[in-house]
Design a protein around this motif. Structure first.
Motif, PDB file in Angstrom:
ATOM      1  N   ASP A 120       3.425  -8.254   9.226  1.00  5.27           N
ATOM      2  CA  ASP A 120       2.675  -7.059   8.500  1.00  5.27           C
ATOM      3  C   ASP A 120       3.441  -6.005   8.414  1.00  5.27           C
ATOM      4  O   ASP A 120       2.986  -5.193   6.596  1.00  5.27           O
ATOM      5  N   ILE A 123       4.611  -7.378   4.702  1.00  4.72           N
ATOM      6  CA  ILE A 123       2.938  -7.073   3.691  1.00  4.72           C
ATOM      7  C   ILE A 123       2.887  -6.007   3.415  1.00  4.72           C
ATOM      8  O   ILE A 123       3.249  -5.928   2.013  1.00  4.72           O
ATOM      9  N   ASP A 124       2.767  -4.958   3.858  1.00  8.30           N
ATOM     10  CA  ASP A 124       2.379  -3.418   3.625  1.00  8.30           C
ATOM     11  C   ASP A 124       3.330  -2.509   2.852  1.00  8.30           C
ATOM     12  O   ASP A 124       2.854  -2.008   1.998  1.00  8.30           O
ATOM     13  N   TYR A 136      -7.662  -5.523   1.205  1.00 10.39           N
ATOM     14  CA  TYR A 136      -6.330  -5.532   1.995  1.00 10.39           C
ATOM     15  C   TYR A 136      -6.311  -5.849   3.343  1.00 10.39           C
ATOM     16  O   TYR A 136      -5.636  -6.432   3.299  1.00 10.39           O
ATOM     17  N   ARG A 137      -7.632  -6.217   4.696  1.00 11.97           N
ATOM     18  CA  ARG A 137      -6.748  -7.120   5.374  1.00 11.97           C
ATOM     19  C   ARG A 137      -7.240  -8.300   5.557  1.00 11.97           C
ATOM     20  O   ARG A 137      -6.541  -9.453   5.845  1.00 11.97           O
ATOM     21  N   ARG A 140      -4.297  -9.393   3.431  1.00 15.48           N
ATOM     22  CA  ARG A 140      -2.906  -9.890   4.714  1.00 15.48           C
ATOM     23  C   ARG A 140      -3.168 -10.949   6.140  1.00 15.48           C
ATOM     24  O   ARG A 140      -2.536 -11.470   5.932  1.00 15.48           O
TER      25      ARG A 140
END
Length: 165
Positions: A120, A123-124, A136-137, A140
């Motif tokens: 995560d 990715i961020d 965004y969720r 991801r």
């Protein structure tokens, strides 16, 4: 000025002013409309393509800077939308308006190629493209799903190549 580069595995020569942004070369000269114009300041990421394998924002990148380069646009990621990232995007209904999605997908495909199964945090850090719909969720989640698909496909390919006794 004539500039030659490879786009989606095809050598192309264009006759444009050297400082014409690559975005407009792709969209207006080569008729590849998947790459979008967003901000014009390399901030939003809607114009992201791969240049020599890395994500690059094209709205401020002069065409002369890509002479001899290998460029992959969203159209070249897969001819039929079957790239694992594209499939994950569809399966999880990531886009709302869809405007930023080509740039998001190109960045995500690069990230998976580089990291395999990104965390995560990775990715961020990598996904700095702007999504005005704030998906965004789902982005991801789709990256994780695509990475799992790539890993599974790799395992299957290796197991099919192993000799059986």
């Amino acid at each position: 000025m004539e500039i030659t580069f490879t786009v989606n595995q095809e050598s192309r020569t264009v006759d444009v002013v050297p400082d014409m942004p690559l975005l407009w070369v792709l969209r207006d000269v080569l008729d590849l409309k998947g790459t979008k114009f967003g901000c014009g300041m390399s901030q939003c990421g809607a114009c992201t393509v791969h240049v020599n394998g890395a994500p690059q924002r094209t709205c401020t990148l002069p065409a002369s800077a890509v002479a001899g380069a290998q460029i992959t646009t969203i159209e070249g990621l897969s001819a039929d939308g079957s790239h694992p990232v594209q499939r994950a995007w569809q399966e999880l209904d990531v886009p709302q308006c869809g405007y930023c999605q080509a740039g998001q997908i190109m960045t995500a495909a690069w990230l998976i190629d580089r990291e395999g199964a990104p965390t995560d945090q990775q990715i961020d850090a990598a996904m700095n493209n702007i999504c005005r719909c704030t998906t965004y969720r789902r982005i991801r989640k789709a990256i994780h799903r695509a990475a799992e698909t790539v890993a599974t496909d790799s395992v299957l390919a290796v197991s099919q190549q192993e000799p059986r006794s």
